[in-house]
Design a protein around this motif. Structure first.
Motif, PDB file in Angstrom:
ATOM      1  N   ASP A  62      -0.311  37.449  20.032  1.00  0.00           N
ATOM      2  CA  ASP A  62       0.070  37.526  21.450  1.00  0.00           C
ATOM      3  C   ASP A  62      -1.178  37.462  22.342  1.00  0.00           C
ATOM      4  O   ASP A  62      -1.173  36.798  23.377  1.00  0.00           O
ATOM      5  CB  ASP A  62       0.856  38.815  21.723  1.00  0.00           C
ATOM      6  N   GLN A  63      -2.221  38.146  21.951  1.00  0.00           N
ATOM      7  CA  GLN A  63      -3.456  38.124  22.729  1.00  0.00           C
ATOM      8  C   GLN A  63      -4.065  36.728  22.714  1.00  0.00           C
ATOM      9  O   GLN A  63      -4.551  36.237  23.731  1.00  0.00           O
ATOM     10  CB  GLN A  63      -4.459  39.140  22.161  1.00  0.00           C
ATOM     11  N   LEU A  64      -4.020  36.089  21.559  1.00  0.00           N
ATOM     12  CA  LEU A  64      -4.547  34.719  21.446  1.00  0.00           C
ATOM     13  C   LEU A  64      -3.724  33.760  22.296  1.00  0.00           C
ATOM     14  O   LEU A  64      -4.274  32.911  22.996  1.00  0.00           O
ATOM     15  CB  LEU A  64      -4.551  34.278  19.984  1.00  0.00           C
ATOM     16  N   ALA A  65      -2.425  33.913  22.268  1.00  0.00           N
ATOM     17  CA  ALA A  65      -1.536  33.067  23.068  1.00  0.00           C
ATOM     18  C   ALA A  65      -1.807  33.281  24.550  1.00  0.00           C
ATOM     19  O   ALA A  65      -1.834  32.321  25.348  1.00  0.00           O
ATOM     20  CB  ALA A  65      -0.084  33.342  22.725  1.00  0.00           C
ATOM     21  N   ASP A  66      -1.971  34.540  24.943  1.00  0.00           N
ATOM     22  CA  ASP A  66      -2.268  34.839  26.348  1.00  0.00           C
ATOM     23  C   ASP A  66      -3.609  34.219  26.760  1.00  0.00           C
ATOM     24  O   ASP A  66      -3.738  33.658  27.858  1.00  0.00           O
ATOM     25  CB  ASP A  66      -2.302  36.355  26.578  1.00  0.00           C
ATOM     26  N   ALA A  67      -4.597  34.308  25.903  1.00  0.00           N
ATOM     27  CA  ALA A  67      -5.915  33.737  26.202  1.00  0.00           C
ATOM     28  C   ALA A  67      -5.828  32.223  26.337  1.00  0.00           C
ATOM     29  O   ALA A  67      -6.415  31.622  27.243  1.00  0.00           O
ATOM     30  CB  ALA A  67      -6.904  34.122  25.109  1.00  0.00           C
ATOM     31  N   VAL A  68      -5.050  31.598  25.435  1.00  0.00           N
ATOM     32  CA  VAL A  68      -4.885  30.142  25.506  1.00  0.00           C
ATOM     33  C   VAL A  68      -4.146  29.761  26.780  1.00  0.00           C
ATOM     34  O   VAL A  68      -4.501  28.800  27.460  1.00  0.00           O
ATOM     35  CB  VAL A  68      -4.153  29.615  24.239  1.00  0.00           C
ATOM     36  N   ARG A  69      -3.115  30.536  27.127  1.00  0.00           N
ATOM     37  CA  ARG A  69      -2.344  30.268  28.342  1.00  0.00           C
ATOM     38  C   ARG A  69      -3.243  30.395  29.578  1.00  0.00           C
ATOM     39  O   ARG A  69      -3.217  29.532  30.461  1.00  0.00           O
ATOM     40  CB  ARG A  69      -1.172  31.244  28.418  1.00  0.00           C
ATOM     41  N   MET A  70      -4.037  31.443  29.646  1.00  0.00           N
ATOM     42  CA  MET A  70      -4.931  31.654  30.789  1.00  0.00           C
ATOM     43  C   MET A  70      -5.974  30.536  30.870  1.00  0.00           C
ATOM     44  O   MET A  70      -6.271  30.016  31.939  1.00  0.00           O
ATOM     45  CB  MET A  70      -5.642  33.014  30.685  1.00  0.00           C
ATOM     46  N   SER A  71      -6.480  30.174  29.726  1.00  0.00           N
ATOM     47  CA  SER A  71      -7.482  29.112  29.681  1.00  0.00           C
ATOM     48  C   SER A  71      -6.874  27.788  30.132  1.00  0.00           C
ATOM     49  O   SER A  71      -7.485  27.042  30.901  1.00  0.00           O
ATOM     50  CB  SER A  71      -8.032  28.993  28.259  1.00  0.00           C
ATOM     51  N   SER A  72      -5.682  27.498  29.669  1.00  0.00           N
ATOM     52  CA  SER A  72      -5.046  26.240  30.065  1.00  0.00           C
ATOM     53  C   SER A  72      -4.718  26.228  31.556  1.00  0.00           C
ATOM     54  O   SER A  72      -4.834  25.191  32.222  1.00  0.00           O
ATOM     55  CB  SER A  72      -3.787  25.976  29.227  1.00  0.00           C
ATOM     56  N   GLN A  73      -4.343  27.400  32.104  1.00  0.00           N
ATOM     57  CA  GLN A  73      -4.077  27.479  33.540  1.00  0.00           C
ATOM     58  C   GLN A  73      -5.359  27.252  34.342  1.00  0.00           C
ATOM     59  O   GLN A  73      -5.347  26.570  35.369  1.00  0.00           O
ATOM     60  CB  GLN A  73      -3.454  28.835  33.897  1.00  0.00           C
ATOM     61  N   GLU A  74      -6.454  27.809  33.876  1.00  0.00           N
ATOM     62  CA  GLU A  74      -7.735  27.602  34.557  1.00  0.00           C
ATOM     63  C   GLU A  74      -8.150  26.138  34.502  1.00  0.00           C
ATOM     64  O   GLU A  74      -8.635  25.583  35.502  1.00  0.00           O
ATOM     65  CB  GLU A  74      -8.812  28.491  33.921  1.00  0.00           C
ATOM     66  N   ILE A  75      -7.934  25.513  33.361  1.00  0.00           N
ATOM     67  CA  ILE A  75      -8.263  24.085  33.229  1.00  0.00           C
ATOM     68  C   ILE A  75      -7.377  23.264  34.163  1.00  0.00           C
ATOM     69  O   ILE A  75      -7.851  22.356  34.844  1.00  0.00           O
ATOM     70  CB  ILE A  75      -8.119  23.628  31.760  1.00  0.00           C
ATOM     71  N   TRP A  76      -6.087  23.600  34.210  1.00  0.00           N
ATOM     72  CA  TRP A  76      -5.155  22.888  35.087  1.00  0.00           C
ATOM     73  C   TRP A  76      -5.560  23.046  36.549  1.00  0.00           C
ATOM     74  O   TRP A  76      -5.595  22.068  37.308  1.00  0.00           O
ATOM     75  CB  TRP A  76      -3.738  23.418  34.849  1.00  0.00           C
ATOM     76  N   GLN A  77      -5.925  24.256  36.960  1.00  0.00           N
ATOM     77  CA  GLN A  77      -6.329  24.502  38.343  1.00  0.00           C
ATOM     78  C   GLN A  77      -7.641  23.777  38.670  1.00  0.00           C
ATOM     79  O   GLN A  77      -7.793  23.234  39.770  1.00  0.00           O
ATOM     80  CB  GLN A  77      -6.473  26.008  38.588  1.00  0.00           C
ATOM     81  N   ALA A  78      -8.559  23.763  37.719  1.00  0.00           N
ATOM     82  CA  ALA A  78      -9.815  23.039  37.941  1.00  0.00           C
ATOM     83  C   ALA A  78      -9.544  21.542  38.088  1.00  0.00           C
ATOM     84  O   ALA A  78     -10.140  20.869  38.929  1.00  0.00           O
ATOM     85  CB  ALA A  78     -10.780  23.295  36.790  1.00  0.00           C
ATOM     86  N   GLY A  79      -8.618  21.026  37.281  1.00  0.00           N
ATOM     87  CA  GLY A  79      -8.242  19.607  37.386  1.00  0.00           C
ATOM     88  C   GLY A  79      -7.611  19.295  38.734  1.00  0.00           C
ATOM     89  O   GLY A  79      -7.918  18.272  39.360  1.00  0.00           O
ATOM     90  N   LEU A  80      -6.729  20.186  39.188  1.00  0.00           N
ATOM     91  CA  LEU A  80      -6.094  19.985  40.495  1.00  0.00           C
ATOM     92  C   LEU A  80      -7.131  20.037  41.616  1.00  0.00           C
ATOM     93  O   LEU A  80      -7.071  19.243  42.561  1.00  0.00           O
ATOM     94  CB  LEU A  80      -5.015  21.045  40.738  1.00  0.00           C
ATOM     95  N   ALA A  81      -8.085  20.958  41.516  1.00  0.00           N
ATOM     96  CA  ALA A  81      -9.131  21.063  42.536  1.00  0.00           C
ATOM     97  C   ALA A  81      -9.995  19.800  42.548  1.00  0.00           C
ATOM     98  O   ALA A  81     -10.333  19.282  43.619  1.00  0.00           O
ATOM     99  CB  ALA A  81      -9.993  22.295  42.286  1.00  0.00           C
ATOM    100  N   ALA A  82     -10.323  19.306  41.363  1.00  0.00           N
ATOM    101  CA  ALA A  82     -11.127  18.077  41.277  1.00  0.00           C
ATOM    102  C   ALA A  82     -10.353  16.895  41.850  1.00  0.00           C
ATOM    103  O   ALA A  82     -10.908  16.043  42.553  1.00  0.00           O
ATOM    104  CB  ALA A  82     -11.521  17.808  39.829  1.00  0.00           C
ATOM    105  N   PHE A  83      -9.053  16.841  41.553  1.00  0.00           N
ATOM    106  CA  PHE A  83      -8.222  15.753  42.075  1.00  0.00           C
ATOM    107  C   PHE A  83      -8.136  15.821  43.596  1.00  0.00           C
ATOM    108  O   PHE A  83      -8.268  14.799  44.286  1.00  0.00           O
ATOM    109  CB  PHE A  83      -6.821  15.836  41.454  1.00  0.00           C
ATOM    110  N   ALA A  84      -7.958  17.029  44.145  1.00  0.00           N
ATOM    111  CA  ALA A  84      -7.888  17.196  45.594  1.00  0.00           C
ATOM    112  C   ALA A  84      -9.214  16.800  46.241  1.00  0.00           C
ATOM    113  O   ALA A  84      -9.241  16.131  47.286  1.00  0.00           O
ATOM    114  CB  ALA A  84      -7.530  18.639  45.946  1.00  0.00           C
TER     115      ALA A  84
END
Length: 121
Positions: free
Chosen positions: A10-32
């Motif tokens: 569960d902790q690993l899944a949460d870490a992966v989820r948080m990491s993927s959200q950060e990557i997604w947000q960074a991608g959106l910021a770069a796109f904007a």
């Protein structure tokens, strides 16, 4: 032990989820940011085209026209320099001949005038 594995998963899944959200947000910021820069670039390009069109309408030459004129001036200067080297030798010889030729007829004219003046008296 099964609880520990589940807890770690569960902790690993949460870490992966948080990491993927950060990557997604960074991608959106770069796109904007890219869209914003593209908009600035497009508006700048549009502004430059409008300025060039306005300058052209009032008769200001474009950069290409000025560059073409500079090239033509350089070509003509080269041709003039080539022409200027050839006649300089002829010009140096010609004035001496002209000066001596000009003096001789003047001397003849004064000699011709003096006898004519004596006859009149």
């Amino acid at each position: 032990m099964a609880k520990k594995l589940k807890k770690n998963d569960d902790q690993l899944a949460d870490a992966v989820r948080m990491s993927s959200q950060e990557i997604w947000q960074a991608g959106l910021a770069a796109f904007a940011k890219a869209q914003e820069e593209e908009g600035k670039f497009f508006s700048m390009q549009l502004f430059e085209e409008r300025v060039l069109r306005a300058l052209s309408s009032i008769g200001v030459p474009s950069r290409q026209e000025v560059d073409a004129l500079h090239l033509r001036i350089d070509q003509l200067s080269t041709q003039l320099a080539a022409l200027g080297e050839q006649p300089t030798a002829a010009k140096k010889a010609t004035p001496k001949a002209d000066k001596s030729a000009a003096k001789k007829p003047a001397a003849k004219k004064t000699a011709a005038k003096k006898p004519a003046a004596k006859k009149a008296k």
